[in-house]
Design an enzyme around this catalytic site. Structure first.
Site, short mmCIF file in Angstrom:
data_model
loop_
_atom_site.label_atom_id
_atom_site.label_comp_id
_atom_site.label_asym_id
_atom_site.label_seq_id
_atom_site.Cartn_x
_atom_site.Cartn_y
_atom_site.Cartn_z
N SER A 133 0.86 -1.19 0.00
CA SER A 133 0.00 0.00 0.00
C SER A 133 0.89 1.23 0.00
O SER A 133 1.99 1.21 0.56
CB SER A 133 -0.87 -0.02 1.25
OG SER A 133 -1.29 1.28 1.56
N LYS A 161 0.77 -3.55 4.73
CA LYS A 161 -0.08 -4.26 3.78
C LYS A 161 0.68 -5.14 2.80
O LYS A 161 1.76 -4.81 2.32
CB LYS A 161 -0.91 -3.24 2.96
CG LYS A 161 -1.96 -2.51 3.76
CD LYS A 161 -3.05 -3.38 4.35
CE LYS A 161 -4.07 -3.81 3.33
NZ LYS A 161 -4.90 -2.72 2.85
#
Ligand code: ARG
Length: 458
Positions: free
Chosen positions: A277, A283
């Protein structure tokens, strides 16, 4: 410049109308098929005596030169040409003179485009066949390598019964085998030559359609010239098979998205097939799987678009049909990309059996086995079902699972229950007892693997 078809009209068209009408930006990808079709056509014209052998040689040499020059990058497609068929004929005539003008005898662009598209798509179907095989082989190898992993099987996305992870994966291998068969089947019906149908009514020349079809590797010729130029069901069949294949890959993608979430953590994808991300440092996203799922909608759209284009068309050729190509090319390009990314993504994904096992231990997925245990001791199933459910409710209240539920408590519900119950509801035993054909025991799953391998070999 006036169009090649100038005559009845001036052949001078508005430039916006030209752009609108032109298909060369997307049909130029069929140049190889167009040129080999024309070579076979020239050979046929000479074979039956419509043109001389010398003319045929000149045409074929000229066409070969065009092919070579396109491939080497020496010859670029002219966006001013209406389509690939006009382009090749125009360059040919520029290069070899008047003989070039003989090529279009006893054919039309209507049968020519139908021919090119069938030839183009049969090659694509063959490639799809290989790509599906590769994905199926990877699924089989993942199933083989992870035979010991037990996970909860789900219905309604609720933990339902214990299964082997390999059993779950092999379900997709079965689907892919059918996808492969559908594509092979569509390719079989596609491999019929429409060339010689001409505009739609056939021709007064004594042509030999069979000769031309055979030269181009077709299994036969279309038996009705109007049908030969008017239908695109061969595109629709392929696209339907592709849409179903995408649906299968989309379901698998959805499972991968779930399985890679922190809530599941059943598998971890290789870094090569995930993204991060731009803001959240923790992420690791399953973008490839999500995109496959997303592109499935687009491929359905391609199929719907062509079905809709065709539904109201009177016979025979209508220009609407030029819309077939972008739709079918998009479907084919998209599914190929999806297969090419899914196969290595699955091949490199890491399975985390501990997490599968943990989920399998927590979900009362052996409650059916507890009921079956009492049935084997003589209780009617419906009664056993009820008792098993009540015990589960008590477990939940007390923070226990069936495997840790005390025997004396079991016996409060039924005197039939003895200490052998623990063996019966042991998760591994629950899996291994399901030896029915197609079931989840390792014996059954190994048989499934052997079956798929044999099908792939056949
Ligand atoms: N570019 C056209 C197509 O893709 C080729 C056939 C044109 N035929 C015609 N009669 N205008 O359909």
């Amino acid at each position: 410049m006036a169009k090649m078809w100038a005559g009845r009209s001036s052949g001078i068209t508005d430039s916006i109308a030209d752009d609108f009408n032109s298909s060369i930006s997307f049909d130029s990808r069929m140049y190889k098929q167009d040129i080999s079709g024309s070579m076979a056509h020239a050979a046929m014209l000479a074979e039956v005596g419509i043109i001389s052998a010398k003319d045929a040689d000149d045409l074929i040499d000229g066409l070969q030169g065009i092919l070579d020059d396109i491939e080497s990058g020496k010859l670029e497609f002219d966006p001013g040409c209406e389509d690939i068929h006009m382009f090749v004929e125009q360059v040919l005539t520029e290069r070899i003179g008047d003989t070039g003008k003989k090529l279009h005898t006893a054919r039309s662009r209507n049968d020519q485009v139908a021919l090119d598209l069938r030839m183009y798509l049969r090659d694509e179907a063959a490639e799809l066949d290989t790509l599906i095989r590769e994905l199926t082989e990877v699924l089989v190898s993942v199933a083989e390598k992870n035979m010991g992993a037990v996970m909860p099987g789900y219905t309604h996305l609720q933990r339902a019964q214990p299964i082997l992870f390999s059993h779950h994966i092999m379900a997709y291998a079965m689907m892919l085998l059918r996808d492969k068969a559908r594509i092979v089947d569509a390719a079989k019906r596609m491999n019929i030559s429409p060339i010689g149908s001409c505009a739609f009514a056939g021709t007064t020349y004594h042509t030999d359609r069979g000769f031309e079809a055979e030269k181009l590797g077709f299994d036969g010729i279309s038996q009705n010239s109007i049908d030969g130029v008017s239908d695109r069901d061969f595109c629709l069949e392929l696209m339907s098979a592709i849409a179903i294949l995408m649906m299968h890959m989309s379901r698998l993608s959805e499972e991968i998205v779930l399985w890679t979430s922190w809530e599941f953590k059943f598998v971890e994808l290789s870094d090569s097939y995930t993204t991060g991300s731009s803001i959240m440092p923790q992420k690791k996203n399953s973008d490839m799987a999500e995109l496959i799922r997303g592109k499935t909608g687009r491929v359905y759209g391609d199929l719907m678009a062509l079905l809709t284009t065709l539904k109201g068309l009177p016979l025979a050729y209508n220009k609407d049909m030029q819309e077939d190509k972008e739709a079918v090319f998009d479907a084919v390009d998209t599914v190929k990309m999806c297969l090419k990314v899914m196969t290595p993504m699955i091949d490199t994904m890491k399975i985390i059996p501990e997490n599968m096992r943990k989920a399998a231990n927590e979900g009362f997925i052996n409650a059916t086995d507890l009921a079956d245990y009492m049935v084997k001791k003589g209780l009617p199933f419906r009664n056993a079902y009820k008792i098993s459910g009540s015990i589960v409710a008590d477990c939940i209240k007390r923070g226990l699972v069936l495997d840790t539920y005390p025997l004396e408590d079991y016996r409060k519900y039924s005197e039939l229950i003895d200490k052998d119950v623990y063996d019966e509801i042991n998760i591994d035993n629950c899996v291994e007892k399901r030896i029915s054909a197609g079931g989840t025991s390792s014996i059954s799953v190994k048989a499934q693997i052997a079956w798929v391998k044999a099908e792939l070999e056949a």
